[in-house]
Design a protein around this motif. Sequence first.
Motif, PDB file in Angstrom:
ATOM      1  N   ARG A   1      13.808 -24.141  -6.670  1.00 30.34           N
ATOM      2  CA  ARG A   1      12.320 -24.002  -7.325  1.00 30.34           C
ATOM      3  C   ARG A   1      11.755 -25.273  -7.386  1.00 30.34           C
ATOM      4  N   VAL A   2      10.720 -25.672  -6.809  1.00 31.58           N
ATOM      5  CA  VAL A   2       9.776 -27.105  -6.617  1.00 31.58           C
ATOM      6  C   VAL A   2       8.429 -27.113  -7.153  1.00 31.58           C
ATOM      7  N   SER A   3       8.057 -28.052  -7.425  1.00 26.54           N
ATOM      8  CA  SER A   3       6.622 -28.210  -8.078  1.00 26.54           C
ATOM      9  C   SER A   3       5.922 -29.046  -7.112  1.00 26.54           C
ATOM     10  N   HIS A   4       4.647 -29.028  -7.060  1.00 21.71           N
ATOM     11  CA  HIS A   4       3.954 -29.648  -6.331  1.00 21.71           C
ATOM     12  C   HIS A   4       4.074 -31.125  -6.384  1.00 21.71           C
ATOM     13  N   GLY A   5       4.264 -31.854  -5.282  1.00 19.07           N
ATOM     14  CA  GLY A   5       4.354 -33.454  -5.225  1.00 19.07           C
ATOM     15  C   GLY A   5       5.987 -33.642  -5.343  1.00 19.07           C
ATOM     16  N   ASP A   6       6.887 -32.960  -5.484  1.00 25.12           N
ATOM     17  CA  ASP A   6       8.327 -33.158  -5.656  1.00 25.12           C
ATOM     18  C   ASP A   6       8.680 -33.585  -4.309  1.00 25.12           C
ATOM     19  N   LEU A   7       9.775 -34.634  -4.183  1.00 22.95           N
ATOM     20  CA  LEU A   7      10.345 -35.210  -2.932  1.00 22.95           C
ATOM     21  C   LEU A   7      11.403 -34.167  -2.568  1.00 22.95           C
ATOM     22  N   LEU A   8      10.942 -33.615  -1.222  1.00 26.32           N
ATOM     23  CA  LEU A   8      11.911 -32.921  -0.589  1.00 26.32           C
ATOM     24  C   LEU A   8      13.053 -33.659   0.208  1.00 26.32           C
ATOM     25  N   LEU A   9      12.423 -34.463   1.165  1.00 28.30           N
ATOM     26  CA  LEU A   9      13.194 -35.150   1.905  1.00 28.30           C
ATOM     27  C   LEU A   9      12.826 -36.573   2.203  1.00 28.30           C
ATOM     28  N   GLN A  10      13.859 -37.597   2.417  1.00 27.89           N
ATOM     29  CA  GLN A  10      13.549 -39.141   2.785  1.00 27.89           C
ATOM     30  C   GLN A  10      13.800 -39.536   4.044  1.00 27.89           C
ATOM     31  N   ILE A  11      12.934 -39.953   5.036  1.00 26.18           N
ATOM     32  CA  ILE A  11      13.260 -40.654   6.233  1.00 26.18           C
ATOM     33  C   ILE A  11      13.410 -42.156   6.057  1.00 26.18           C
ATOM     34  N   GLU A  12      14.326 -42.810   6.997  1.00 23.38           N
ATOM     35  CA  GLU A  12      14.616 -43.936   6.855  1.00 23.38           C
ATOM     36  C   GLU A  12      13.297 -44.845   7.137  1.00 23.38           C
ATOM     37  N   SER A  13      13.080 -45.830   6.301  1.00 24.95           N
ATOM     38  CA  SER A  13      11.523 -46.490   6.587  1.00 24.95           C
ATOM     39  C   SER A  13      11.479 -48.044   6.658  1.00 24.95           C
ATOM     40  N   ASP A  14      12.776 -48.722   6.877  1.00 22.12           N
ATOM     41  CA  ASP A  14      12.661 -49.997   6.943  1.00 22.12           C
ATOM     42  C   ASP A  14      11.926 -50.307   8.053  1.00 22.12           C
ATOM     43  N   SER A  15      11.877 -49.882   9.098  1.00 16.76           N
ATOM     44  CA  SER A  15      10.906 -50.460  10.433  1.00 16.76           C
ATOM     45  C   SER A  15       9.466 -50.454   9.879  1.00 16.76           C
ATOM     46  N   LEU A  16       9.098 -49.145   9.448  1.00 22.58           N
ATOM     47  CA  LEU A  16       7.822 -49.055   9.003  1.00 22.58           C
ATOM     48  C   LEU A  16       7.315 -49.713   7.774  1.00 22.58           C
ATOM     49  N   GLU A  17       8.223 -50.225   6.756  1.00 20.26           N
ATOM     50  CA  GLU A  17       8.024 -51.165   5.882  1.00 20.26           C
ATOM     51  C   GLU A  17       7.545 -52.340   6.440  1.00 20.26           C
ATOM     52  N   ALA A  18       8.527 -52.982   7.595  1.00 29.50           N
ATOM     53  CA  ALA A  18       8.195 -54.242   8.208  1.00 29.50           C
ATOM     54  C   ALA A  18       7.004 -54.171   8.983  1.00 29.50           C
ATOM     55  N   GLN A  19       6.574 -53.147   9.556  1.00 33.52           N
ATOM     56  CA  GLN A  19       5.226 -53.086  10.254  1.00 33.52           C
ATOM     57  C   GLN A  19       3.967 -53.057   9.322  1.00 33.52           C
ATOM     58  N   LEU A  20       4.020 -52.316   8.120  1.00 32.41           N
ATOM     59  CA  LEU A  20       3.144 -52.483   6.966  1.00 32.41           C
ATOM     60  C   LEU A  20       2.964 -53.904   6.539  1.00 32.41           C
ATOM     61  N   ARG A  21       4.084 -54.660   6.375  1.00 34.06           N
ATOM     62  CA  ARG A  21       3.986 -56.115   6.124  1.00 34.06           C
ATOM     63  C   ARG A  21       3.105 -56.902   7.123  1.00 34.06           C
ATOM     64  N   GLN A  22       3.700 -56.867   8.395  1.00 34.19           N
ATOM     65  CA  GLN A  22       2.977 -57.468   9.450  1.00 34.19           C
ATOM     66  C   GLN A  22       1.371 -56.994   9.599  1.00 34.19           C
ATOM     67  N   GLN A  23       1.059 -56.013   9.293  1.00 33.53           N
ATOM     68  CA  GLN A  23      -0.174 -55.616   9.372  1.00 33.53           C
ATOM     69  C   GLN A  23      -1.037 -56.284   8.187  1.00 33.53           C
ATOM     70  N   GLN A  24      -0.367 -56.240   6.995  1.00 32.02           N
ATOM     71  CA  GLN A  24      -1.001 -56.766   5.865  1.00 32.02           C
ATOM     72  C   GLN A  24      -1.096 -58.397   6.061  1.00 32.02           C
TER      73      GLN A  24
END
Length: 411
Positions: A132-155
């Motif tokens: 049983r879960v509530s609204h906003g609970d984390l269900l799954l995490q995908i690897e995000s290293d590359s996306l974090e780098a892209q975000l820093r680049q765009q920033q």
Amino acid sequence: MSPEPSTEAHTFPARRNDKPDWAKTTRELRHEAAGTRPQRRIWPWGIVAVLALALVGVVSVPASAPPAATANAPVEVDTAILLHPLDVTTVQPQTLGQALPVSGTLRPHLQVEIASRTAGTVEEVGVRLGDRVSHGDLLLQIESDSLEAQLRQQQASLAASRAQSLLAETQAQRSEQLADRGISAAANLETSRSNLEVQAANLEMQRAAVAAAEIALRDTRVLAPFDGIIAARKAEPGQTVASGAVLFELADLSSMLATMNVPVARSVPLKPGQNVRLTVQGLPGRDFAGRIEGIAPVASEGSRNSAVTVRVDNPDHILRGGMFVSGEIEMDSIPDAIAIPRDSLREDAGGPHVLKIADGRLVRQQVATGAAMSGGDLIAIVSGLEASDRIVSGRLAELREGMDVRIEEPG
């Protein structure tokens, strides 16, 4: 001394026989010639007859004869059939509700598939099937290293665009001042203004790129969109998923829906909000209250039934999707109606009737029936019975019209 009895045969004087000789027997002729009567022997049968008559006289006169009235009095036998009070119903007016029987299959009122918004490798799955879960609970995490780098680049690109935009704005201001003094040509002013607009556009574009990178990074976190229960889990850690791949199914069981088919002709009086009484297969002894949520305006293709959607509250989550339900939609009520148990109604060639108890005897009472009432255990009687009539309420096959009956006293 008394003389001894003689053993000689006694003889009697001859008696005159007037028969003609031709009619006389040989014995009579012989005795007539001898001048004597035939001997008569005393047989013991005479003694036996006398004793028999005496015995008959003794037997025929009893010592004491019972009174004639007692010997001839009839014995009363109670042949009435004893009925248990539960097998007898006293007819009483009551308010009855008509009902429309329905059935269907339950499903959660809200059930969705949760898909991945980005491609990548599953790093972590935070829930299991049935959690049983509530609204906003984390269900799954995908690897995000590359996306974090892209975000820093765009920033970083956004910071550069912001600096260029400030420079262009400063140059445009200087060009206006020089143009006002007549030192700079008008063409230089136009160039400065155009460069300012380009840099402003680049700045907005870069801001959008940063926002997109933030969204992509946020999409690596799969969150519950509403309170519910995990109905399916389709991803595991280490699995590579594509954008749009289904990861979970989430169901909200706080209320359930059931789609029920109703004859289109009987769907006309139905309205949203009407009450529905339901029982659920697998949960004996429990009743559930529902209400009509929607009514299809047309019959289903290939049938003459309209789909009716019924919502059932399920606060304790005891109801599950796929459960079979049956029940009744409450229709109009009938006040002061006469109704009898359905089991008391009998059918034969003469039509529907009941066995009414009148003066201790069963009487066949013809009745006219109406609609089935709520619950299905009662049936309305249009004519044939009145209040306070007593009838046999059970299906007692051995009872027949004309039998004497008696109701067992309670206690």
